[in-house]
Scaffold this motif. Structure first.
Motif, mmCIF file in Angstrom:
data_model
loop_
_atom_site.group_PDB
_atom_site.id
_atom_site.type_symbol
_atom_site.label_atom_id
_atom_site.label_comp_id
_atom_site.label_asym_id
_atom_site.label_seq_id
_atom_site.Cartn_x
_atom_site.Cartn_y
_atom_site.Cartn_z
ATOM 1 N N VAL A 176 0.832 -1.206 0.000
ATOM 2 C CA VAL A 176 0.000 0.000 0.000
ATOM 3 C C VAL A 176 0.869 1.260 0.000
ATOM 4 C CG1 VAL A 176 -1.779 1.272 1.282
ATOM 5 C CG2 VAL A 176 -1.891 -1.220 1.171
ATOM 6 N N GLU A 177 1.958 1.190 0.753
ATOM 7 C CA GLU A 177 2.862 2.356 0.826
ATOM 8 C C GLU A 177 3.378 2.732 -0.571
ATOM 9 O OE1 GLU A 177 6.796 2.657 3.248
ATOM 10 O OE2 GLU A 177 5.196 1.874 4.547
ATOM 11 N N PHE A 178 3.719 1.717 -1.342
ATOM 12 C CA PHE A 178 4.220 1.965 -2.698
ATOM 13 C C PHE A 178 3.122 2.585 -3.572
ATOM 14 C CE2 PHE A 178 4.680 0.224 -7.098
ATOM 15 C CZ PHE A 178 5.735 1.034 -7.476
ATOM 16 N N ILE A 179 1.922 2.059 -3.487
ATOM 17 C CA ILE A 179 0.815 2.605 -4.295
ATOM 18 C C ILE A 179 0.567 4.059 -3.873
ATOM 19 C CG2 ILE A 179 -1.656 2.395 -4.879
ATOM 20 C CD1 ILE A 179 0.019 0.083 -5.992
ATOM 21 N N GLU A 180 0.593 4.297 -2.554
ATOM 22 C CA GLU A 180 0.369 5.672 -2.080
ATOM 23 C C GLU A 180 1.475 6.610 -2.567
ATOM 24 O OE1 GLU A 180 -0.304 4.958 2.108
ATOM 25 O OE2 GLU A 180 -2.496 4.892 1.798
ATOM 26 N N SER A 181 2.690 6.069 -2.703
ATOM 27 C CA SER A 181 3.790 6.915 -3.198
ATOM 28 C C SER A 181 3.561 7.259 -4.674
ATOM 29 C CB SER A 181 5.151 6.247 -2.975
ATOM 30 O OG SER A 181 5.364 5.230 -3.936
ATOM 31 N N LEU A 182 2.947 6.349 -5.412
ATOM 32 C CA LEU A 182 2.634 6.640 -6.825
ATOM 33 C C LEU A 182 1.582 7.754 -6.890
ATOM 34 C CD1 LEU A 182 2.462 3.026 -8.372
ATOM 35 C CD2 LEU A 182 4.364 4.638 -8.475
ATOM 36 N N TRP A 183 0.541 7.629 -6.057
ATOM 37 C CA TRP A 183 -0.482 8.684 -6.029
ATOM 38 C C TRP A 183 0.139 10.028 -5.645
ATOM 39 C CZ3 TRP A 183 -4.116 4.953 -2.995
ATOM 40 C CH2 TRP A 183 -4.919 4.238 -3.885
ATOM 41 N N ALA A 184 1.004 9.975 -4.613
ATOM 42 C CA ALA A 184 1.627 11.223 -4.151
ATOM 43 C C ALA A 184 2.459 11.860 -5.255
ATOM 44 C CB ALA A 184 2.489 10.948 -2.910
ATOM 45 N N ALA A 185 2.995 11.022 -6.157
ATOM 46 C CA ALA A 185 3.795 11.544 -7.266
ATOM 47 C C ALA A 185 2.917 11.924 -8.464
ATOM 48 C CB ALA A 185 4.833 10.506 -7.681
ATOM 49 N N GLY A 186 1.604 11.820 -8.286
ATOM 50 C CA GLY A 186 0.694 12.229 -9.350
ATOM 51 C C GLY A 186 0.479 11.186 -10.436
ATOM 52 N N LEU A 187 0.730 9.916 -10.110
ATOM 53 C CA LEU A 187 0.599 8.840 -11.108
ATOM 54 C C LEU A 187 -0.670 8.017 -10.896
ATOM 55 C CD1 LEU A 187 4.276 7.591 -10.782
ATOM 56 C CD2 LEU A 187 3.325 8.730 -12.797
ATOM 57 N N VAL A 188 -1.147 7.414 -11.976
ATOM 58 C CA VAL A 188 -2.237 6.439 -11.862
ATOM 59 C C VAL A 188 -1.631 5.035 -11.981
ATOM 60 C CG1 VAL A 188 -4.302 5.486 -12.979
ATOM 61 C CG2 VAL A 188 -3.989 7.958 -12.863
ATOM 62 N N PRO A 189 -1.708 4.234 -10.916
ATOM 63 C CA PRO A 189 -1.225 2.853 -11.035
ATOM 64 C C PRO A 189 -2.215 2.021 -11.863
ATOM 65 C CG PRO A 189 -1.531 3.522 -8.718
ATOM 66 C CD PRO A 189 -2.184 4.560 -9.552
ATOM 67 N N VAL A 190 -1.677 1.240 -12.795
ATOM 68 C CA VAL A 190 -2.497 0.343 -13.617
ATOM 69 C C VAL A 190 -1.993 -1.075 -13.349
ATOM 70 C CG1 VAL A 190 -3.139 -0.309 -15.965
ATOM 71 C CG2 VAL A 190 -2.802 2.118 -15.395
ATOM 72 N N ALA A 191 -2.821 -1.884 -12.704
ATOM 73 C CA ALA A 191 -2.361 -3.192 -12.243
ATOM 74 C C ALA A 191 -2.904 -4.329 -13.088
ATOM 75 C CB ALA A 191 -2.778 -3.389 -10.784
ATOM 76 N N ALA A 192 -2.009 -5.193 -13.550
ATOM 77 C CA ALA A 192 -2.437 -6.435 -14.194
ATOM 78 C C ALA A 192 -2.722 -7.448 -13.086
ATOM 79 C CB ALA A 192 -1.333 -6.952 -15.107
ATOM 80 N N CYS A 193 -3.593 -8.407 -13.378
ATOM 81 C CA CYS A 193 -4.052 -9.323 -12.324
ATOM 82 C C CYS A 193 -3.075 -10.476 -12.130
ATOM 83 C CB CYS A 193 -5.447 -9.829 -12.654
ATOM 84 S SG CYS A 193 -5.534 -10.613 -14.262
ATOM 85 N N LEU A 194 -1.893 -10.143 -11.630
ATOM 86 C CA LEU A 194 -0.844 -11.138 -11.392
ATOM 87 C C LEU A 194 -0.262 -10.877 -10.013
ATOM 88 C CD1 LEU A 194 0.952 -10.698 -14.832
ATOM 89 C CD2 LEU A 194 -0.434 -12.685 -14.161
#
Ligand code: ADP
Ligand code: MG
Length: 266
Positions: free
Chosen positions: A131-149
């Motif tokens: 979650v911390e990593f995903i939140e860091s992406l949001w904080a950097a203004g990015l949209v994470p796009v996750a494949a189901c793996l």
């Protein structure tokens, strides 16, 4: 608001079409407005077609793909490669940078093998999200796009059903909303869209064959997301131009799935 959006398999099939671009643009718009948007995708049909081209047969048990080592490697190529990068690029094209991630990238999605009597091979269930990593992406203004793996403790990559992946991510990320874009306008009873489905009636809808195929897994995923504390879960038509933005603003143009215990319909 924290939003998890699952892209319809049917949309992913047609990356050059206006529909794909306009949904990607709407994802970009929601993120630009300041929402924390997280996109999840599968891509079963493209996956099946690629396997066929390689002479590998697709086999399903209760809607889940039997995933031998060869099939798993193709999953990584098609889902984690082609479809994931295409979607991240399509969103990024609208001045909203998006980044594709899957499985073990930054130890983001950890999986456990799904225990099933049929022995499904490399089919997993999501057990943790970085979650911390995903939140860091949001904080950097990015949209994470996750494949189901997901990455297993054994270092192997596991194929996760995309609807289940979206639900589990929504739970781990404490999302305010989970929106399933799909190829039908919502859960249907004949030709009519059912405005709301309660958890208590899902088993009945399946038993009476009102719901079948991909919708069974999707409703099961909705139930899990609600149990994990996601309060707004919707299934809406990906082909409808206004459904995604309406869903994000709290107005449901498809089916809202609720925690109620209502059994049976009318
Ligand atoms: P997705 O890519 O969104 O996961 P799926 O094909 O897995 O799409 O699931 C949606 C499909 O579920 C529909 O296209 C339809 O064929 C099937 N389905 C079965 N029963 C129903 C129902 N009662 N209402 C809507 N869709 C249904
Ligand atoms: Mg599906």
């Amino acid at each position: 608001m924290r939003l998890v959006i699952k892209f319809a398999g049917a949309l992913l099939e047609r990356p050059t079409e206006a529909l794909y671009k306009s949904r990607s643009q709407q994802v970009a718009e929601l993120a630009t407005q300041g929402h924390q948007v997280f996109v999840v995708h599968g891509g079963g049909r493209t996956f099946t077609r690629t396997l066929a081209r390689l002479g590998i047969e697709s086999r399903f048990v209760e809607g889940l793909r039997v995933t031998d080592p060869e099939t798993r490697d193709v999953a990584l190529m098609v889902l984690g490669g082609l479809l994931n990068k295409q979607l991240a690029a399509a969103i990024s094209a609208f001045e909203q940078p998006a980044v594709g991630i899957a499985g073990g990238d930054a130890a983001c999605f950890l999986a456990e093998p799904l225990s099933h009597p049929a022995g499904l091979g490399f089919v997993g269930e999501l057990r943790a999200v970085n979650v911390e990593f995903i939140e860091s992406l949001w904080a950097a203004g990015l949209v994470p796009v996750a494949a189901c793996l997901g990455l297993g403790a054994d270092g192997q990559v596991y194929n996760i059903n995309a609807d289940q992946m979206a639900a589990a991510c929504a739970g781990y990320l404490r999302a305010d909303k989970l929106i399933y874009l799909t190829d039908v306008p919502g859960v249907l009873d004949g030709d009519e869209v059912i405005e709301s489905v309660e958890c208590g009636e899902i088993d009945d809808l399946v038993k009476t064959n009102k719901v079948s195929g991909g919708m069974v897994l999707k409703l099961d995923a909705c139930r899990r997301a609600l149990a994990a504390g996601v309060s707004d879960v919707q299934i809406v038509g990906g082909e409808n131009t206004s459904s995604l933005l309406a869903a994000a603003s709290g107005e449901c143009r498809g089916t809202r799935v609720g925690t109620g215990t209502r059994v049976g319909r009318g």
